[in-house]
Scaffold this motif. Structure first.
Motif, short mmCIF file in Angstrom:
data_model
loop_
_atom_site.label_atom_id
_atom_site.label_comp_id
_atom_site.label_asym_id
_atom_site.label_seq_id
_atom_site.Cartn_x
_atom_site.Cartn_y
_atom_site.Cartn_z
N ARG A 65 -15.39 59.72 95.89
CA ARG A 65 -15.09 59.32 94.52
C ARG A 65 -15.88 58.08 94.09
O ARG A 65 -16.39 58.01 92.98
CB ARG A 65 -13.59 59.04 94.37
CG ARG A 65 -12.72 60.28 94.49
CD ARG A 65 -11.26 59.90 94.56
NE ARG A 65 -10.44 61.06 94.87
CZ ARG A 65 -9.26 60.99 95.43
NH1 ARG A 65 -8.72 59.81 95.75
NH2 ARG A 65 -8.57 62.08 95.68
N ILE A 66 -15.96 57.11 94.97
CA ILE A 66 -16.70 55.88 94.66
C ILE A 66 -18.17 56.20 94.39
O ILE A 66 -18.74 55.76 93.39
CB ILE A 66 -16.55 54.84 95.80
CG1 ILE A 66 -15.10 54.34 95.88
CG2 ILE A 66 -17.52 53.67 95.60
CD1 ILE A 66 -14.75 53.65 97.19
N ARG A 67 -18.77 56.97 95.29
CA ARG A 67 -20.19 57.31 95.11
C ARG A 67 -20.40 58.08 93.82
O ARG A 67 -21.36 57.82 93.08
CB ARG A 67 -20.71 58.12 96.30
CG ARG A 67 -21.00 57.26 97.52
CD ARG A 67 -21.78 58.02 98.58
NE ARG A 67 -21.06 59.17 99.12
CZ ARG A 67 -20.19 59.10 100.12
NH1 ARG A 67 -19.93 57.95 100.71
NH2 ARG A 67 -19.59 60.19 100.55
N ASP A 73 -22.39 60.36 85.52
CA ASP A 73 -21.75 60.02 84.26
C ASP A 73 -20.48 60.85 84.10
O ASP A 73 -20.53 62.09 84.10
CB ASP A 73 -22.68 60.30 83.08
CG ASP A 73 -23.84 59.31 83.03
OD1 ASP A 73 -23.63 58.15 83.43
OD2 ASP A 73 -24.93 59.71 82.61
N LEU A 74 -19.34 60.17 84.02
CA LEU A 74 -18.02 60.76 83.86
C LEU A 74 -17.77 61.97 84.79
O LEU A 74 -17.48 63.07 84.33
CB LEU A 74 -17.79 61.16 82.40
CG LEU A 74 -16.33 61.32 81.98
CD1 LEU A 74 -15.57 60.01 82.08
CD2 LEU A 74 -16.23 61.87 80.58
N PRO A 75 -17.88 61.74 86.11
CA PRO A 75 -17.66 62.85 87.04
C PRO A 75 -16.19 63.28 87.06
O PRO A 75 -15.30 62.49 86.74
CB PRO A 75 -18.04 62.25 88.39
CG PRO A 75 -17.74 60.79 88.23
CD PRO A 75 -18.11 60.47 86.80
N GLU A 76 -15.97 64.53 87.42
CA GLU A 76 -14.61 65.02 87.65
C GLU A 76 -14.26 64.74 89.10
O GLU A 76 -14.92 65.23 90.01
CB GLU A 76 -14.51 66.52 87.36
CG GLU A 76 -14.55 66.83 85.88
CD GLU A 76 -14.19 68.28 85.60
OE1 GLU A 76 -13.26 68.81 86.24
OE2 GLU A 76 -14.85 68.85 84.72
N LEU A 77 -13.24 63.93 89.29
CA LEU A 77 -12.82 63.52 90.64
C LEU A 77 -11.66 64.39 91.07
O LEU A 77 -10.69 64.56 90.33
CB LEU A 77 -12.43 62.05 90.64
CG LEU A 77 -13.47 61.09 90.07
CD1 LEU A 77 -12.92 59.68 90.00
CD2 LEU A 77 -14.76 61.15 90.87
N GLN A 78 -11.75 64.93 92.25
CA GLN A 78 -10.74 65.86 92.75
C GLN A 78 -9.53 65.14 93.33
O GLN A 78 -9.67 64.15 94.04
CB GLN A 78 -11.35 66.77 93.82
CG GLN A 78 -12.51 67.60 93.32
CD GLN A 78 -12.14 68.50 92.16
OE1 GLN A 78 -11.13 69.20 92.22
NE2 GLN A 78 -12.92 68.48 91.09
N GLY A 126 -14.59 57.98 85.35
CA GLY A 126 -14.55 59.37 85.78
C GLY A 126 -13.25 60.00 85.31
O GLY A 126 -12.31 59.30 84.93
N LEU A 127 -13.20 61.32 85.35
CA LEU A 127 -12.00 62.07 84.99
C LEU A 127 -11.31 62.46 86.28
O LEU A 127 -11.84 63.23 87.08
CB LEU A 127 -12.38 63.31 84.18
CG LEU A 127 -11.23 64.17 83.69
CD1 LEU A 127 -10.27 63.37 82.81
CD2 LEU A 127 -11.75 65.38 82.94
N PHE A 128 -10.10 61.92 86.48
CA PHE A 128 -9.41 62.08 87.76
C PHE A 128 -8.13 62.88 87.57
O PHE A 128 -7.05 62.32 87.35
CB PHE A 128 -9.11 60.71 88.34
CG PHE A 128 -8.59 60.72 89.76
CD1 PHE A 128 -8.59 61.85 90.55
CD2 PHE A 128 -8.10 59.56 90.32
CE1 PHE A 128 -8.12 61.84 91.84
CE2 PHE A 128 -7.61 59.52 91.62
CZ PHE A 128 -7.63 60.66 92.38
N GLY A 129 -8.24 64.19 87.66
CA GLY A 129 -7.10 65.10 87.63
C GLY A 129 -6.01 64.69 86.68
O GLY A 129 -6.25 64.43 85.51
#
Length: 165
Positions: A65-67, A73-78, A126-129
């Motif tokens: 998640r950190i990486r 840009d605005l990754p979806e974090l699982q 980021g977008l985190f669930g």
């Protein structure tokens, strides 16, 4: 490149994260070895499951998640289902010493990564669930809160084990 700082870039927060492996070790020493895989309730983790969960979450959750927050840009974090991992990965059959050692090594890498990236990138999003939009700084504060909840649960486990000794 988005660069900003916030209160989560405080070095004390990284110190708090860095101390968790030693705190886990201290709690483990307070529990007799024959209780390392003991669960105080069917829906609660054993000490062994806590250690394995922390190890796997560190390497496969937090570091990734950190990486991604820093590099994308605005990754979806699982999100991770720790209870499913405990069953699927058979945490109860693993080695407590190996899990705690691996957790300590992974956490040291995480803290080093954060020491390098957090001051410059605390505001990266980021977008985190189910949590929605989170910044790297918020993720780090969440890590500290997650550690605190595990310390509390393990302390309760140690207290419960003393009652059934």
């Amino acid at each position: 490149m988005h660069t900003t700082t916030d209160p989560s870039s405080d070095p004390a927060l990284l110190d708090t994260l860095a101390q968790m492996p030693a705190q886990l070790q201290a709690l483990a020493r307070a529990l007799p070895p024959h209780r390392h895989a003991w669960r105080p309730g069917s829906d609660l983790f054993s000490l062994l499951e806590h250690a394995c969960h922390l190890r796997d979450l560190e390497a496969e959750g937090y570091q990734l998640r950190i990486r991604r927050l820093v590099e994308e840009d605005l990754p979806e974090l699982q999100e991770i289902d720790g209870s499913s991992w405990a069953v699927e990965r058979d945490y109860q059959a693993q080695s407590l010493d190996e899990a705690m050692g691996a957790f300590a090594a992974h956490r040291a890498r995480t803290v080093a990564l954060l020491a390098d990236t957090l001051p410059r990138h605390a505001g990266r999003k980021g977008l985190f669930g189910g949590f929605g939009i989170v910044t790297l700084g918020e993720l780090v504060r969440g890590m500290a809160a997650h550690d605190a909840s595990h310390r509390e649960e393990i302390a309760a486990l140690v207290a419960a084990a003393a009652q059934v000794a």
